[in-house]
Motif scaffolding. Structure first.
Motif, short mmCIF file in Angstrom:
data_model
loop_
_atom_site.label_atom_id
_atom_site.label_comp_id
_atom_site.label_asym_id
_atom_site.label_seq_id
_atom_site.Cartn_x
_atom_site.Cartn_y
_atom_site.Cartn_z
N ALA A 122 -2.31 5.43 3.76
CA ALA A 122 -3.27 4.90 4.74
C ALA A 122 -4.61 4.58 4.10
N ALA A 123 -5.07 5.43 3.17
CA ALA A 123 -6.36 5.18 2.52
C ALA A 123 -6.34 3.88 1.73
N ARG A 145 -7.96 -3.76 3.11
CA ARG A 145 -8.57 -4.55 4.20
C ARG A 145 -10.09 -4.64 4.06
N GLN A 146 -10.69 -3.66 3.39
CA GLN A 146 -12.13 -3.75 3.13
C GLN A 146 -12.43 -4.95 2.23
N SER A 157 0.85 -1.19 0.00
CA SER A 157 0.00 0.00 0.00
C SER A 157 0.88 1.23 0.00
N THR A 171 -4.49 1.29 2.35
CA THR A 171 -4.49 0.20 3.33
C THR A 171 -5.92 -0.13 3.75
N VAL A 172 -6.72 0.91 3.97
CA VAL A 172 -8.13 0.71 4.33
C VAL A 172 -8.86 -0.03 3.22
N HIS A 173 -8.64 0.38 1.98
CA HIS A 173 -9.32 -0.25 0.84
C HIS A 173 -8.93 -1.73 0.73
N HIS A 178 -9.68 -7.86 7.58
CA HIS A 178 -8.87 -7.10 8.53
C HIS A 178 -7.55 -7.79 8.84
#
Length: 369
Positions: A155-156, A162-163, A152, A158-160, A167
Motif C-alpha cells: 500500500a505504501a 500516485r504521488q 506495487s 502505491t501511495v508513492h 491519482h
C-alpha cells in the motif's frame, strides 16, 4: 502468454532483493506453461555464466547482456527491443536504470501492454540519493507513462507511485513472492542477524546505536552478525561505529552469503532484524520466516503482518523503540519464543510463489484485458 521481462540485476546476481524476486516470478510463470523471456545485464554474475547469447533456463529464455558500462546498456536495449517485438506483455523492472525509459517508449511504439515496477525507488528515503537527477527523470517518465500499469508490492508503494504519477495512475498491487528454500536443521546460536545490502537506507547504523544502549545485549551472551555485500564503502563506516561504541567483541561482519550458507545462517539465528528507513517489501523477511526465524522489522517496511500473525515485531526504528522490541525478544521464555517460531513458519507459506502463481497469472491477464 508471452511475457518479456527487463532487469538490470538478475539471478544469479545477488545485488539486492529484486534480482531474486524477478527470477522467482519468471520461473513460476515458465513452470505454469507461459513463454517467458528475460533480458538482463551481466552485472554481478559469476564469470562461468555465458553472456551475449540466449540461454534456456528454468525461468525461460534469458540473455545476460555485456555492455560497455553498467550505465551504458546499449546491448541490453538492443536485445530487449528485439524481445519486445515477440511479447504480449512487457514488464520493466526499475525506474531509474537508463534502459528502462527507452524500453517503455519502444514498447509503446510497438503497442505492447507495459508493466513498470519501481521496486522501492520512489520511497522518500530512496529519492534523497541523486535527488535532482531523479526529479528531472520523473518529469520525463510522467510524459511517457500514459496507459502504463505500475506494479506495487504494498500500500505504501502505491501511495508513492500516485504521488509522482497522479491519482489516476494505473496501479496493480501484488506482494512479492518467492521460491521457498527447504527448512534447514536448526543449530541454535545466540546471535541476532542483519542480512542484506550494506547501504545507508538499511539503517544498520541505527541498529548499532540501539544495541550500544542495551544493557541486556552488552552484558548478555547475544551478539550481532551482519551479512551482505558492501555498497560504496559503507562497511568501513559501520566498522568505525562498532569501535566508537565499543562493540568490537559483540559484532561480526561476515560479508556476502549465498545458498546453503545463507539459509543455515538464517535458521540458526535467534531473530532477524530489518531496521531499514524504507523498504517496498524486503525479501529477507520471507527468507527468515521460511527458516522459522522471527523478524523484527521497522515501520519503514510493509510488515505489520509480523505483529498480527505473531511472527515478530513491527516497530519504529528510533533507538528507543527498537531497543525495547529487541530486549522484549531477548527476555522471552522458551515456550513464548517457540510460539513465535511457529508463527514465522506459518506466515511464510503465504508467500510461496509456486503455490500462488495463479495470482501472477491473473495480474498479467488483467493487464492484457
Amino acid at each position: 502468454m508471452r511475457i518479456m521481462m527487463s532487469a538490470d540485476w538478475f539471478y544469479p546476481s545477488q545485488m539486492g532483493g529484486p534480482s531474486n524476486a524477478i527470477y522467482w516470478q519468471a520461473k513460476a510463470m515458465a513452470r505454469a506453461g507461459h513463454q517467458v523471456t528475460v533480458v538482463a545485464t551481466s552485472q554481478d554474475i559469476p564469470s562461468t555464466v555465458p553472456t551475449s547469447r540466449w540461454l534456456t533456463l528454468a525461468c525461460g529464455r534469458v540473455m545476460y547482456t555485456k555492455n560497455p558500462h553498467f550505465y551504458l546498456p546499449f546491448a541490453h536495449i538492443w536485445y530487449a527491443v528485439v524481445a519486445i517485438r515477440q511479447a504480449e506483455v512487457v514488464h520493466i523492472n526499475s525506474l531509474f536504470y537508463p534502459s528502462s525509459v527507452v524500453l517503455v517508449i519502444a514498447a509503446r511504439l510497438l503497442r505492447k501492454r507495459i508493466i513498470w515496477a519501481p521496486h522501492g525507488e520512489l520511497s522518500p528515503s530512496a529519492l534523497i540519493y541523486r535527488s535532482r537527477l531523479k526529479q528531472g527523470l520523473l518529469r520525463l517518465f510522467r510524459v511517457v507513462s500514459k496507459d502504463v500499469i505500475f506494479h506495487s508490492t504494498c500500500a505504501a508503494e502505491t501511495v508513492h507511485i500516485r504521488q509522482h504519477f497522479g491519482h489516476n495512475a494505473l496501479v496493480q498491487e501484488l506482494e512479492n513472492m518467492m521460491e521457498m528454500a527447504p527448512a534447514r536443521t536448526r543449530k541454535p546460536e545466540p546471535y541476532l542477524l542483519f542480512i542484506g545490502r550494506l547501504h545507508p537506507i538499511k539503517a544498520i547504523d541505527r541498529l548499532l546505536e540501539t544495541l550500544s544502549e542495551s544493557a541486556i545485549f552488552r552484558n548478555g551472551a547475544y551478539s550481532l552478525t551482519i551479512a551482505g555485500p558492501d555498497t560504496n564503502n559503507y562497511r568501513t563506516y559501520l566498522e568505525e561505529l562498532v569501535k566508537t561504541w565499543e562493540l568490537t567483541e559483540k559484532v561480526t561482519f561476515v560479508g556476502p552469503v549465498y545458498g546453503d550458507q545463507k539459509e543455515q545462517l538464517l535458521a540458526n539465528a535467534y531473530v532477524t532484524i530489518l531496521p531499514s528507513h524504507s523498504e517496498n517489501f524486503g525479501n529477507v523477511v520471507i527468507e527468515s520466516l521460511a527458516q522459522g526465524t522471527p523478524v523484527i522489522a521497522s515501520t519503514g517496511t510493509p510488515w505489520q503482518l509480523l505483529e498480527t500473525k505473531r511472527a515478530g515485531c513491527w516497530v519504529d526504528n528510533n533507538p528507543s523503540d527498537l531497543c525495547h522490541a529487541i530486549e522484549q525478544f531477548l527476555r522471552l521464555s522458551v515456550d513464548a519464543y517457540a510460539s513465535y517460531r511457529q508463527g514465522a513458519s506459518e506466515l511464510a507459506r503465504r508467500f510461496d510463489i509456486h503455490a500462488n502463481v495463479a495470482q501472477w497469472e491473473r495480474f498479467y491477464e488483467d493487464a492484457l484485458g
